[in-house]
Design a protein around this motif. Structure first.
Motif, PDB file in Angstrom:
ATOM      1  N   UNK A 240       0.860  -1.171   0.000  1.00  0.00           N
ATOM      2  CA  UNK A 240       0.000   0.000   0.000  1.00  0.00           C
ATOM      3  C   UNK A 240       0.903   1.229   0.000  1.00  0.00           C
ATOM      4  N   UNK A 241       0.734   2.074  -1.018  1.00  0.00           N
ATOM      5  CA  UNK A 241       1.559   3.273  -1.162  1.00  0.00           C
ATOM      6  C   UNK A 241       0.666   4.497  -1.329  1.00  0.00           C
ATOM      7  N   UNK A 242       1.230   5.641  -1.041  1.00  0.00           N
ATOM      8  CA  UNK A 242       0.511   6.902  -1.251  1.00  0.00           C
ATOM      9  C   UNK A 242       1.357   7.816  -2.104  1.00  0.00           C
ATOM     10  N   UNK A 243       0.769   8.279  -3.207  1.00  0.00           N
ATOM     11  CA  UNK A 243       1.448   9.234  -4.060  1.00  0.00           C
ATOM     12  C   UNK A 243       1.068  10.649  -3.626  1.00  0.00           C
ATOM     13  N   UNK A 244       2.032  11.374  -3.107  1.00  0.00           N
ATOM     14  CA  UNK A 244       1.821  12.739  -2.638  1.00  0.00           C
ATOM     15  C   UNK A 244       2.332  13.699  -3.710  1.00  0.00           C
ATOM     16  N   UNK A 245       1.406  14.192  -4.530  1.00  0.00           N
ATOM     17  CA  UNK A 245       1.795  15.062  -5.626  1.00  0.00           C
ATOM     18  C   UNK A 245       2.343  16.392  -5.165  1.00  0.00           C
ATOM     19  N   UNK A 246       1.830  16.882  -4.031  1.00  0.00           N
ATOM     20  CA  UNK A 246       2.288  18.171  -3.517  1.00  0.00           C
ATOM     21  C   UNK A 246       3.770  18.117  -3.141  1.00  0.00           C
ATOM     22  N   UNK A 247       4.149  17.033  -2.467  1.00  0.00           N
ATOM     23  CA  UNK A 247       5.547  16.871  -2.050  1.00  0.00           C
ATOM     24  C   UNK A 247       6.381  16.145  -3.101  1.00  0.00           C
ATOM     25  N   UNK A 248       5.712  15.698  -4.174  1.00  0.00           N
ATOM     26  CA  UNK A 248       6.395  14.985  -5.260  1.00  0.00           C
ATOM     27  C   UNK A 248       7.154  13.768  -4.741  1.00  0.00           C
ATOM     28  N   UNK A 249       6.426  12.915  -3.974  1.00  0.00           N
ATOM     29  CA  UNK A 249       7.064  11.712  -3.468  1.00  0.00           C
ATOM     30  C   UNK A 249       6.044  10.580  -3.363  1.00  0.00           C
ATOM     31  N   UNK A 250       6.561   9.354  -3.346  1.00  0.00           N
ATOM     32  CA  UNK A 250       5.758   8.148  -3.213  1.00  0.00           C
ATOM     33  C   UNK A 250       6.126   7.486  -1.893  1.00  0.00           C
ATOM     34  N   UNK A 251       5.164   7.399  -0.963  1.00  0.00           N
ATOM     35  CA  UNK A 251       5.427   6.859   0.368  1.00  0.00           C
ATOM     36  C   UNK A 251       4.853   5.459   0.501  1.00  0.00           C
ATOM     37  N   UNK A 252       5.656   4.550   1.034  1.00  0.00           N
ATOM     38  CA  UNK A 252       5.176   3.198   1.311  1.00  0.00           C
ATOM     39  C   UNK A 252       4.544   3.173   2.698  1.00  0.00           C
ATOM     40  N   UNK A 253       3.277   2.754   2.760  1.00  0.00           N
ATOM     41  CA  UNK A 253       2.548   2.722   4.030  1.00  0.00           C
ATOM     42  C   UNK A 253       2.690   1.375   4.709  1.00  0.00           C
TER      43      UNK A 253
END
Length: 327
Positions: A240-253
């Motif tokens: 499960x990942x979250x793409x944070x466009x504002x911070x321009x990063x992909x976080x693994x949850x």
């Protein structure tokens, strides 16, 4: 009058409003609840726990979802009072229930439905949450599954990458993968607590494919969650990942290890996500699941599919049997 008694009286009032043909289904559960409350008052807590577990089995025959949820809450609350080991026992039952559908699925691949059903029924007795969907897919339920691919993706659009996605006969097919990730999303959006599930077909070779949800259409897909099925040499994972466009990063949850044979990798695999409040529960079929707190305040949004550009498998992947059901 105690709070528990008031709760039972409230349920009785609710049940009286239900059509007589359906009422008998709830009557059996309510009778078990009333008997359990009486046994608790007499200090016979083991008998009360047994009566409640009987009610839990009877609950599966209740047709009205609202009534079923109310009865389930009453059963769980009272069971926690009379049986301090109920939570521990429930976890053990879930462990056992997770092993059974996998054996049943091996039979289903052979088209041995009669051999698979007893395993699924036993799993459902232990945990309907885990085995209920598998039992339905095996043809036990008289409720037909609704394939919503055309409804959700018939007027869909790309949200990353290029290429032409096709929707044909209830199947969504990706273009050939190159070096960039590709994604396709719906225009429709989910609202409120929801369960999203979809089958995906790829390969036994190393590859990545994903179901996307809570995609913010107002930012053209800058913010969304990715439920990724990842096959590597020697192991598989559900991420499960979250793409944070504002911070321009992909976080693994979170990452959930999977045990999948080569044959299982090459068959249609169901990915699902349940979005409820600030909680996200993900899973693959009825075998593995995991839960996490959301990293955003809102889980409403578009649904999509996604293939990672760094996947070594470049051929088109397919998705089918989308279901979007309110919780």
């Amino acid at each position: 009058m105690s709070r528990g008694s008031l709760r039972l009286l409230g349920l009785a009032g609710l049940l009286l409003a239900v059509a007589p043909a359906v009422l008998a289904q709830e009557d059996a559960v309510l009778k078990s609840l009333t008997e359990a409350k009486k046994l608790q008052g007499e200090g016979r807590t083991e008998d009360a726990a047994i009566a409640l577990r009987t009610g839990r089995v009877q609950l599966r025959s209740v047709a009205d979802a609202a009534v079923q949820r109310s009865l389930q809450k009453s059963i769980d609350t009272l069971l926690a009072e009379v049986d301090t080991l109920a939570v521990e026992a429930g976890k053990a039952e879930e462990v056992a229930a997770r092993a059974l559908p996998k054996a049943a699925q091996n039979y289903l691949r052979r088209k041995w439905t009669r051999a698979a059903l007893p395993l699924l029924e036993l799993a459902a007795e232990l945990s309907d949450k885990i085995a209920g969907k598998a039992l339905q897919q095996a043809g036990v339920s008289d409720q037909p599954a609704t394939n919503a691919v055309a409804t959700w993706f018939g007027d869909g659009m790309s949200f990353c990458g290029g290429g032409y996605w096709t929707v044909d006969k209830g199947t969504l097919k990706s273009p050939q993968l190159k070096s960039d990730s590709i994604g396709f999303r719906s225009k429709k959006t989910t609202s409120g607590p929801v369960r999203i599930e979809m089958e995906a077909l790829a390969t036994a070779q190393p590859c990545k494919l994903a179901l996307v949800f809570a995609l913010d259409a107002s930012t053209d897909g800058d913010d969304y969650y990715i439920l990724e099925l990842r096959h590597e040499r020697g192991f598989s994972q559900l991420r499960l990942l979250h793409n944070d466009g504002t911070a321009n990063r992909l976080d693994e949850i979170l990452t959930q290890p999977l045990t999948m044979s080569r044959a299982e990798r090459t068959t249609w695999t169901t990915l699902w996500a349940e979005l409820r409040g600030d909680r996200i529960r993900i899973g693959i079929g009825d075998i593995e699941s995991a839960e996490s707190k959301a990293v955003t305040k809102d889980l409403d949004g578009c649904i999509g599919v996604f293939v990672s550009g760094d996947s070594s498998f470049k051929a088109p992947v397919q998705f089918r049997n989308l279901r979007v059901d309110g919780l």
